[in-house]
Each structure stands twice: as structure tokens, then as C-alpha cells.
Design a protein around this motif. Structure first.
Motif, PDB file in Angstrom:
ATOM      1  N   UNK A 248      95.318  15.792 -45.926  1.00 37.77           N
ATOM      2  CA  UNK A 248      94.384  16.834 -46.007  1.00 37.77           C
ATOM      3  C   UNK A 248      93.338  16.698 -46.885  1.00 37.77           C
ATOM      4  N   UNK A 249      93.056  17.844 -47.391  1.00 35.38           N
ATOM      5  CA  UNK A 249      91.781  17.881 -48.413  1.00 35.38           C
ATOM      6  C   UNK A 249      92.104  18.758 -49.540  1.00 35.38           C
ATOM      7  N   UNK A 250      91.457  18.755 -50.624  1.00 32.79           N
ATOM      8  CA  UNK A 250      91.381  19.552 -51.701  1.00 32.79           C
ATOM      9  C   UNK A 250      90.142  20.003 -52.111  1.00 32.79           C
ATOM     10  N   UNK A 251      90.096  21.617 -52.297  1.00 34.15           N
ATOM     11  CA  UNK A 251      88.894  22.042 -52.629  1.00 34.15           C
ATOM     12  C   UNK A 251      89.048  22.296 -54.206  1.00 34.15           C
ATOM     13  N   UNK A 252      87.832  21.876 -54.716  1.00 37.77           N
ATOM     14  CA  UNK A 252      87.811  21.826 -56.405  1.00 37.77           C
ATOM     15  C   UNK A 252      86.781  22.955 -56.745  1.00 37.77           C
ATOM     16  N   UNK A 253      87.454  23.926 -57.725  1.00 32.97           N
ATOM     17  CA  UNK A 253      86.463  24.979 -58.089  1.00 32.97           C
ATOM     18  C   UNK A 253      86.441  24.737 -59.883  1.00 32.97           C
ATOM     19  N   UNK A 254      85.199  25.210 -60.346  1.00 31.24           N
ATOM     20  CA  UNK A 254      85.206  25.231 -61.885  1.00 31.24           C
ATOM     21  C   UNK A 254      85.658  26.551 -62.252  1.00 31.24           C
ATOM     22  N   UNK A 255      85.615  27.535 -61.473  1.00 31.23           N
ATOM     23  CA  UNK A 255      85.853  28.903 -61.678  1.00 31.23           C
ATOM     24  C   UNK A 255      86.014  29.841 -60.349  1.00 31.23           C
ATOM     25  N   UNK A 256      86.681  30.646 -60.842  1.00 29.31           N
ATOM     26  CA  UNK A 256      86.838  31.719 -59.634  1.00 29.31           C
ATOM     27  C   UNK A 256      87.285  32.954 -59.926  1.00 29.31           C
TER      28      UNK A 256
ATOM     29  N   UNK B 153      90.811  35.330 -59.057  1.00 30.95           N
ATOM     30  CA  UNK B 153      92.128  35.676 -58.634  1.00 30.95           C
ATOM     31  C   UNK B 153      92.216  36.905 -58.601  1.00 30.95           C
ATOM     32  N   UNK B 154      92.285  37.547 -57.520  1.00 27.97           N
ATOM     33  CA  UNK B 154      92.369  39.100 -57.446  1.00 27.97           C
ATOM     34  C   UNK B 154      91.099  39.599 -58.348  1.00 27.97           C
ATOM     35  N   UNK B 155      91.567  40.514 -59.460  1.00 26.80           N
ATOM     36  CA  UNK B 155      90.425  40.757 -60.067  1.00 26.80           C
ATOM     37  C   UNK B 155      90.230  40.030 -61.480  1.00 26.80           C
ATOM     38  N   UNK B 156      91.230  39.126 -61.726  1.00 20.96           N
ATOM     39  CA  UNK B 156      90.990  38.142 -62.743  1.00 20.96           C
ATOM     40  C   UNK B 156      90.207  37.167 -62.742  1.00 20.96           C
ATOM     41  N   UNK B 157      89.191  36.985 -63.905  1.00 19.19           N
ATOM     42  CA  UNK B 157      88.215  35.780 -63.720  1.00 19.19           C
ATOM     43  C   UNK B 157      88.726  34.807 -64.579  1.00 19.19           C
ATOM     44  N   UNK B 158      88.999  33.476 -63.666  1.00 21.38           N
ATOM     45  CA  UNK B 158      89.794  32.341 -64.036  1.00 21.38           C
ATOM     46  C   UNK B 158      88.397  31.424 -64.598  1.00 21.38           C
ATOM     47  N   UNK B 159      88.213  31.242 -65.624  1.00 17.33           N
ATOM     48  CA  UNK B 159      87.125  30.504 -66.081  1.00 17.33           C
ATOM     49  C   UNK B 159      87.504  28.887 -66.541  1.00 17.33           C
ATOM     50  N   UNK B 160      88.388  28.304 -65.551  1.00 15.65           N
ATOM     51  CA  UNK B 160      88.594  26.979 -65.567  1.00 15.65           C
ATOM     52  C   UNK B 160      88.628  26.457 -64.265  1.00 15.65           C
ATOM     53  N   UNK B 161      89.220  24.955 -64.056  1.00 15.02           N
ATOM     54  CA  UNK B 161      89.389  24.421 -62.919  1.00 15.02           C
ATOM     55  C   UNK B 161      90.613  24.806 -62.022  1.00 15.02           C
ATOM     56  N   UNK B 162      90.470  25.139 -60.958  1.00 10.81           N
ATOM     57  CA  UNK B 162      91.640  25.330 -60.215  1.00 10.81           C
ATOM     58  C   UNK B 162      91.305  24.639 -58.588  1.00 10.81           C
ATOM     59  N   UNK B 163      92.329  24.923 -57.638  1.00 16.76           N
ATOM     60  CA  UNK B 163      92.341  23.878 -56.697  1.00 16.76           C
ATOM     61  C   UNK B 163      92.904  24.642 -55.371  1.00 16.76           C
ATOM     62  N   UNK B 164      92.534  24.187 -54.157  1.00 10.34           N
ATOM     63  CA  UNK B 164      93.163  24.788 -53.128  1.00 10.34           C
ATOM     64  C   UNK B 164      93.655  23.763 -52.157  1.00 10.34           C
ATOM     65  N   UNK B 165      94.553  23.809 -51.365  1.00 10.34           N
ATOM     66  CA  UNK B 165      94.802  22.511 -50.377  1.00 10.34           C
ATOM     67  C   UNK B 165      94.474  23.063 -49.224  1.00 10.34           C
ATOM     68  N   UNK B 166      93.635  22.078 -48.251  1.00  5.97           N
ATOM     69  CA  UNK B 166      93.509  22.466 -46.804  1.00  5.97           C
ATOM     70  C   UNK B 166      94.045  21.429 -45.987  1.00  5.97           C
ATOM     71  N   UNK B 167      94.383  21.786 -44.828  1.00  6.58           N
ATOM     72  CA  UNK B 167      94.891  20.882 -43.903  1.00  6.58           C
ATOM     73  C   UNK B 167      93.598  20.225 -43.316  1.00  6.58           C
ATOM     74  N   UNK B 168      94.096  18.915 -42.547  1.00  2.00           N
ATOM     75  CA  UNK B 168      92.702  18.192 -41.838  1.00  2.00           C
ATOM     76  C   UNK B 168      92.329  19.431 -40.614  1.00  2.00           C
ATOM     77  N   UNK B 169      93.177  19.948 -40.019  1.00  2.00           N
ATOM     78  CA  UNK B 169      92.817  21.007 -39.201  1.00  2.00           C
ATOM     79  C   UNK B 169      91.899  22.019 -39.386  1.00  2.00           C
ATOM     80  N   UNK B 170      92.268  22.312 -40.642  1.00  2.00           N
ATOM     81  CA  UNK B 170      91.476  23.545 -41.262  1.00  2.00           C
ATOM     82  C   UNK B 170      90.063  23.073 -41.894  1.00  2.00           C
ATOM     83  N   UNK B 171      90.105  21.932 -42.463  1.00  2.11           N
ATOM     84  CA  UNK B 171      88.799  21.479 -42.879  1.00  2.11           C
ATOM     85  C   UNK B 171      87.997  21.062 -41.531  1.00  2.11           C
TER      86      UNK B 171
END
Length: 298
Positions: free
Chosen positions: A142-150, A152-170
Motif C-alpha cells: 500500500x501507501x504511506x501518507x507523510x505529515x509534517x504536523x497535524x 490529533x483530536x484537539x492536540x496540535x502535533x508539531x512533528x512528523x506523523x504518518x498514516x497507512x492506506x491500502x492500494x484500494x483506498x489510494x
């Protein structure tokens, strides 16, 4: 909030396995993976009198592994190694406080569904690799989404985080660099990295203009790419570079390697990065030329 596990300014380690990274190690590797601070670690340096002299292995292996003990050309040395703290006592104390707060936050969220909001920094194929001592092989997951920040709920995460997605979702959403997305996912850590998985309720708030990776392109990259032993900074930041989780089937060791999806033979010979920089320079020159022409016409 940042991820203190991934800080690379706290420790240095001169173990041979870190030579390709300039002795740079993450706090997670030292404190959670190896647990080698402050007592250090004992390891056995494997040696092969044939490979050390540039001669081929009589069994056909390219490096020393768990199948080598018992061979008349094999030997090992017992060595002691200890990570070094690179910061002063006050900075290290602040780091420990930051780490405890982060670990409490992680415990509160691990295994739960969370909402996430952020802009995609890059989308890359997700590969896993294996080596049997003679060859390496990669599989596509599948694929990996890369975020420099985001958020999470109401918390501002000011660092790299990731999300995995399937080939179908992409294939359905065609996610790309620059997209602003909102979704729900399972919260978890993967070797110190914050990774969200099993995404649903996806909403693309704003479309970016980045390249859309397809499954067929990912398979081409897997077949034509190159695995590097070192993790050059230029490769980590490159949109055509991806870190691959590897397992050595000869000794069960897990490690990461840099994978160049452009198939460059060596980072020093990379033409993709030079081409990208050249395009930027040409664009800047054209923009300056146009500015001067417009100024002259006034």
C-alpha cells in the motif's frame, strides 16, 4: 507537542551499525529498542577471514550471518559499546520531562480511534524487505501518507506523523502532496513513529497539486529501485526516497534501509535531485527575467 523519541541530538553511538548514519541515533533506538543507556551493550563482532580480504565466501554468502559459526574462516570478538550523551545536564533533564509527558499522552491514545486533520507532505509507496544473505527482495504494502504536523483530536502535533492506506483506498481517493484531509484512524507507534492506520470517514478538505501515486507505478518503482546502506539526508528529504523496514532472514535482525525509487546507483551520483534543483533555478531565472521585462515596460 513533538515526538521526543525521534530526537537525534541527544545521543551519539559509535557502533559499527551506525557508521552509515554518521553515528546519529534516535532517542527511541537507544532508550526503547536497544535499551543500552546508561549501561551500554555487549556485542560480538563477527569476522570472516575470506570476506575481510575481499575473497568470496565458500558458501556463496555476501555478508556474515547466523549460518557462519562453525565455518573454519569464521571468528568473533566480544566488544563493549556505550552511547554518549551529546547535551548538557539541564537539556537532558528537560528532555526526560518532555519524554514522560509524551509517553503519558501515547498511553492515553494507543489502541483508540482518533480524528486527524492535516496537510499531506508527501505520499509514498510502502515497501517491506527481506534479505537471505545472498539477495534482497521487496514487497508492496500500500501507501504511506507523510505529515509534517497535524491535529490529533484537539492536540496540535508539531512533528512528523504518518498514516497507512491500502492500494484500494489510494485508488479511490487519489491522495497527493498538498491535500488537506480529515479522517479517523487507529492510533499507534511503530518503532517510535506515530502511525495512524485503518482509516475511514475520509474527507478531502482541499486538493493539492502533487503527483498521484498509482499501484502500477509503485510496482515499477519496486522492480527498478535501489537499496542504499546509508541514509543520506538528501535521500530522506527526497520525494523519490523511502525508508524500508528490512529483516535479515539469516539472523532475524530488523533494520531500515533507504530505497531510491529512481534507481540511482549511489546517492553521490543522483541526477534526480540535481535536475529538480536545476528546474528551480531555471524557474527563478525566468521569473527574474520576466520581472525585469515588466519593469522596463512601465
Amino acid at each position: 507537542m513533538i515526538n521526543p523519541y525521534k530526537r537525534q541530538d541527544i545521543f551519539r553511538c559509535h557502533h559499527d551499525s551506525h557508521n552509515g548514519f554518521g553515528d546519529v541515533v534516535s532517542a527511541y533506538h537507544v532508550m526503547k529498542n536497544k535499551r543500552c543507556f546508561p549501561n551500554g551493550c555487549v556485542y560480538f563482532r563477527w569476522r570472516c577471514s575470506l570476506l575481510d580480504k575481499g575473497n568470496p565466501c565458500i558458501r556463496g554468502y555476501n555478508h556474515i550471518g547466523r549460518n557462519c559459526p562453525g565455518c573454519r574462516y569464521y571468528s568473533e570478538d566480544k566488544e563493549m559499546n556505550r552511547p554518549e550523551v551529546e547535551v548538557d545536564a539541564r537539556v537532558y533533564e528537560d528532555f526526560e520531562t518532555e519524554l514522560r509527558a509524551f509517553e503519558d499522552w501515547v498511553r492515553d491514545h494507543t489502541g483508540r480511534r482518533v480524528t486527524f486533520y492535516g496537510r499531506i507532505h508527501s505520499v509514498k509507496p510502502r515497501f517491506r524487505g527481506a534479505s537471505d544473505g545472498k539477495s534482497q527482495r521487496l514487497s508492496f504494502h500500500g501507501f504511506l501518507l507523510v505529515f509534517q504536523e497535524g491535529y490529533i483530536g484537539k492536540d496540535h502535533f508539531e512533528d512528523f506523523c504518518y498514516a497507512t492506506v491500502s492500494r484500494g483506498l489510494q485508488g479511490r481517493w487519489q491522495l497527493r502532496r498538498g491535500d488537506v484531509v480529515e479522517f479517523e484512524g487507529d492510533f499507534g507507534l511503530d518503532r517510535g513513529r506515530l502511525v495512524l492506520s485503518k482509516l475511514n470517514r475520509i474527507e478531502v478538505v482541499e486538493r493539492g497539486d502533487g503527483e498521484v501515486w498509482t499501484e502500477s507505478q509503485a510496482h515499477v518503482a519496486r522492480a527498478t529501485g535501489t537499496v542504499f546502506a546509508s541514509q543520506e539526508e538528501m535521500c530522506v528529504a527526497c520525494p523519490r526516497g523511502a525508508l524500508v523496514d528490512m529483516v535479515d532472514e539469516t539472523d532475524g535482525r530488523h533494520y531500515r534501509r533507504m530505497f531510491c525509487m529512481e534507481g540511482m546507483p549511489d546517492p553521490a551520483l543522483c541526477t534526480y535531485q540535481r535536475g529538480s534543483l536545476l528546474q528551480i533555478e531555471v524557474c527563478l531565472e525566468d521569473r527574474e527575467r520576466l520581472r525585469r521585462m515588466n519593469g522596463a515596460g512601465r
